[in-house]
Design a protein around this motif. Structure first.
Motif, PDB file in Angstrom:
ATOM      1  N   ARG A   1       0.828  -1.203   0.000  1.00 42.89           N
ATOM      2  CA  ARG A   1       0.000   0.000   0.000  1.00 42.89           C
ATOM      3  C   ARG A   1       0.866   1.259   0.000  1.00 42.89           C
ATOM      4  O   ARG A   1       2.075   1.200   0.226  1.00 42.89           O
ATOM      5  N   THR A   2       0.241   2.375  -0.257  1.00 43.32           N
ATOM      6  CA  THR A   2       0.980   3.624  -0.385  1.00 43.32           C
ATOM      7  C   THR A   2       1.744   3.950   0.907  1.00 43.32           C
ATOM      8  O   THR A   2       1.332   3.564   2.005  1.00 43.32           O
ATOM      9  N   ARG A   3       2.840   4.686   0.742  1.00 44.95           N
ATOM     10  CA  ARG A   3       3.584   5.153   1.924  1.00 44.95           C
ATOM     11  C   ARG A   3       3.236   6.598   2.248  1.00 44.95           C
ATOM     12  O   ARG A   3       3.989   7.260   2.968  1.00 44.95           O
TER      13      ARG A   3
ATOM     14  N   GLY B   1      -3.423  12.866  10.496  1.00 49.43           N
ATOM     15  CA  GLY B   1      -4.488  13.610   9.829  1.00 49.43           C
ATOM     16  C   GLY B   1      -5.447  12.699   9.090  1.00 49.43           C
ATOM     17  O   GLY B   1      -5.282  11.476   9.071  1.00 49.43           O
ATOM     18  N   ALA B   2      -6.430  13.325   8.458  1.00 50.31           N
ATOM     19  CA  ALA B   2      -7.489  12.578   7.768  1.00 50.31           C
ATOM     20  C   ALA B   2      -6.943  11.885   6.523  1.00 50.31           C
ATOM     21  O   ALA B   2      -6.021  12.371   5.885  1.00 50.31           O
ATOM     22  N   CYS B   3      -7.554  10.761   6.197  1.00 47.04           N
ATOM     23  CA  CYS B   3      -7.102  10.003   5.019  1.00 47.04           C
ATOM     24  C   CYS B   3      -8.270   9.198   4.449  1.00 47.04           C
ATOM     25  O   CYS B   3      -8.780   8.285   5.101  1.00 47.04           O
TER      26      CYS B   3
ATOM     27  N   GLY C   1     -11.555  12.698   4.402  1.00 48.72           N
ATOM     28  CA  GLY C   1     -10.766  13.815   3.891  1.00 48.72           C
ATOM     29  C   GLY C   1      -9.364  13.371   3.526  1.00 48.72           C
ATOM     30  O   GLY C   1      -8.985  12.212   3.717  1.00 48.72           O
ATOM     31  N   CYS C   2      -8.610  14.326   2.979  1.00 51.78           N
ATOM     32  CA  CYS C   2      -7.235  14.032   2.535  1.00 51.78           C
ATOM     33  C   CYS C   2      -6.317  15.118   3.064  1.00 51.78           C
ATOM     34  O   CYS C   2      -6.266  16.222   2.501  1.00 51.78           O
ATOM     35  N   ALA C   3      -5.612  14.822   4.138  1.00 49.80           N
ATOM     36  CA  ALA C   3      -4.727  15.819   4.743  1.00 49.80           C
ATOM     37  C   ALA C   3      -3.585  16.197   3.815  1.00 49.80           C
ATOM     38  O   ALA C   3      -3.081  17.325   3.857  1.00 49.80           O
TER      39      ALA C   3
ATOM     40  N   GLU D   1       5.927  14.097  -2.216  1.00 54.96           N
ATOM     41  CA  GLU D   1       6.167  12.819  -2.899  1.00 54.96           C
ATOM     42  C   GLU D   1       4.956  12.359  -3.716  1.00 54.96           C
ATOM     43  O   GLU D   1       4.974  11.272  -4.283  1.00 54.96           O
ATOM     44  N   HIS D   2       3.911  13.156  -3.780  1.00 56.62           N
ATOM     45  CA  HIS D   2       2.638  12.630  -4.262  1.00 56.62           C
ATOM     46  C   HIS D   2       2.464  12.758  -5.782  1.00 56.62           C
ATOM     47  O   HIS D   2       3.379  13.109  -6.499  1.00 56.62           O
ATOM     48  N   ALA D   3       1.224  12.464  -6.233  1.00 56.94           N
ATOM     49  CA  ALA D   3       0.961  12.230  -7.659  1.00 56.94           C
ATOM     50  C   ALA D   3       0.933  13.516  -8.481  1.00 56.94           C
ATOM     51  O   ALA D   3       0.519  14.574  -7.998  1.00 56.94           O
TER      52      ALA D   3
ATOM     53  N   CYS E   1      -7.801  11.713  -3.281  1.00 61.95           N
ATOM     54  CA  CYS E   1      -6.514  11.099  -2.935  1.00 61.95           C
ATOM     55  C   CYS E   1      -5.465  11.451  -3.988  1.00 61.95           C
ATOM     56  O   CYS E   1      -5.750  11.401  -5.185  1.00 61.95           O
ATOM     57  N   VAL E   2      -4.280  11.792  -3.497  1.00 61.55           N
ATOM     58  CA  VAL E   2      -3.176  12.137  -4.409  1.00 61.55           C
ATOM     59  C   VAL E   2      -1.960  11.245  -4.141  1.00 61.55           C
ATOM     60  O   VAL E   2      -0.833  11.604  -4.461  1.00 61.55           O
ATOM     61  N   ALA E   3      -2.205  10.082  -3.567  1.00 63.86           N
ATOM     62  CA  ALA E   3      -1.096   9.183  -3.212  1.00 63.86           C
ATOM     63  C   ALA E   3      -0.533   8.493  -4.447  1.00 63.86           C
ATOM     64  O   ALA E   3      -1.197   8.385  -5.479  1.00 63.86           O
TER      65      ALA E   3
HETATM   66 FE1  SF4 Z   1      -4.867   9.429   2.351  1.00 68.30          FE
HETATM   67 FE2  SF4 Z   1      -4.499   9.488  -0.268  1.00 68.30          FE
HETATM   68 FE3  SF4 Z   1      -4.791  11.761   1.003  1.00 68.30          FE
HETATM   69 FE4  SF4 Z   1      -2.588  10.287   1.421  1.00 68.30          FE
HETATM   70  S1  SF4 Z   1      -3.155  11.268  -0.463  1.00 68.30           S
HETATM   71  S2  SF4 Z   1      -3.861  11.347   2.957  1.00 68.30           S
HETATM   72  S3  SF4 Z   1      -3.384   8.201   1.169  1.00 68.30           S
HETATM   73  S4  SF4 Z   1      -6.326  10.139   0.837  1.00 68.30           S
END
Ligand code: SF4
Length: 328
Positions: free
Chosen positions: A115-117, A127-129, A137-139, A147-149, A157-159
């Motif tokens: 899974r994502t790191r 925080g929220a995820c 939510g998405c902190a 490091e995200h997308a 989500c931007v993981a």
């Molecule tokens: Fe969660 Fe995705 Fe937001 Fe990261 S990017 S906090 S994995 S929802």
């Protein structure tokens, strides 16, 4: 850690039966699942240990490819003579990840299922995820997302997916073999991972209770002139900021076929057909590699703190294509 049932599967059928219980999860190397259970991110109702199943072989297929058993360790795959000779990009990718100790435990299937790191996913205190708790939510969007997308993300989500191996497998057009209570099926790796859209909690297209039994590599014309380049904050034991797997089929001095797959830029390995098409019919060289690199990053949508990935990605594509064209 939440209490869970533990089953040690004696056969694939036994494993599938045990995993039919809602909330059950398979345990192989445990290098990701156990960490996530310890910090209460993963809370399986049952853990089905599949380590005794006969799924560790790596062998040639009748069609000229290779079948990798789901439980083959990352070390076994990277060091296998067939992989080193026919698919060096896969060995390179695997050896760029984790540590020797982790590669000795981690399995081929587990590598795909990791899974994502993203720090907010890994640590509930931060925080929220939405991936951990849908709808929360998405902190990362407002806070740390370096490091995200830059491709394929959503407001949910931007993981990014953390696997190096999956990027190389995508460049090789691997096929995932799955078995469930309803029978067997295969999924091309290009359809294996899911982008987040409104459901970032679902990472891939594996159905509940299904077990990955193997990963098939086809005979490939681009697998020899290939390269995996991983760029990261430190040279070992770090996830990629950007990576790229490339493969070239060069005939009579002209690129007859090409694959380019970016890693650490999306929730799935990010293949760029428009960039590949630019290479076809051209002799390898810096100008055509730069044109392909520019096409590969076209359409990127960086966040406020990760715009550097676009430039880094373009340099990575040019460098990897150059190294692939030069050959081993
Ligand atoms: Fe969660 Fe995705 Fe937001 Fe990261 S990017 S906090 S994995 S929802």
């Amino acid at each position: 850690m939440k209490a869970f049932e533990f089953h040690r599967a004696r056969s694939i059928d036994d494993a599938l039966g045990c995993a039919a219980q809602p909330g059950a999860q398979y345990l192989a190397g445990g290098t990701n699942l156990v960490d996530l259970m310890k910090c209460d991110v993963e809370r399986p109702s049952a853990v089905v240990d599949i380590n005794r199943l006969d799924l560790s072989d790596i062998e040639a297929t009748p069609t000229g490819g290779v079948m990798i058993g789901a439980l083959a360790t990352n070390t076994a795959v990277a060091n296998h003579p067939l992989i080193r000779r026919k698919y060096p990009v896969l060995a390179q990718a695997i050896l760029s990840g984790a540590t020797t100790q982790i590669r000795n435990r981690a399995t081929a299937a587990g590598n795909l299922m990791q899974r994502t790191r993203c720090r907010y996913f890994m640590d509930p205190a931060l925080g929220a995820c939405n991936k951990r708790h849908p709808g929360s939510g998405c902190a990362a969007l407002a806070e740390h997302h370096r490091e995200h997308a830059v491709f394929g993300a959503s407001r949910s989500c931007v993981a990014v997916h953390p696997s190096d191996m999956a990027v190389a497998l995508t460049s090789l057009d691997a096929t995932i073999h799955l078995r469930g209570l309803g029978g067997v099926r295969t999924v091309r790796i290009g359809e294996f991972f899911r982008l987040p859209a409104e459901r970032p909690d679902i990472d891939n297209t594996v159905r509940p209770g299904e077990l990955i039994t193997g990963i098939e590599l086809p005979a490939s014309g681009t697998s020899h002139a290939s390269w995996y380049l991983k760029l990261r904050d430190r040279h070992s034991y770090a996830f990629a900021l950007v990576s790229v797997a490339v493969g070239l089929d060069i005939r009579d001095g002209v690129i007859a076929d090409a694959t380019i797959v970016l890693g650490a830029v999306a929730a799935a390995p990010w293949r760029v057909p428009a960039a590949e098409d630019l290479l076809h019919g051209n002799p390898p060289g810096r100008s055509v590699f730069e044109a392909a690199a520019s096409a590969a990053l076209t359409g990127a949508q960086p966040l406020p703190h990760n715009g550097f990935k676009v430039d880094l990605g373009m340099h990575a594509v040019v460098r990897a294509l150059t190294l692939a064209a030069e050959g081993p």
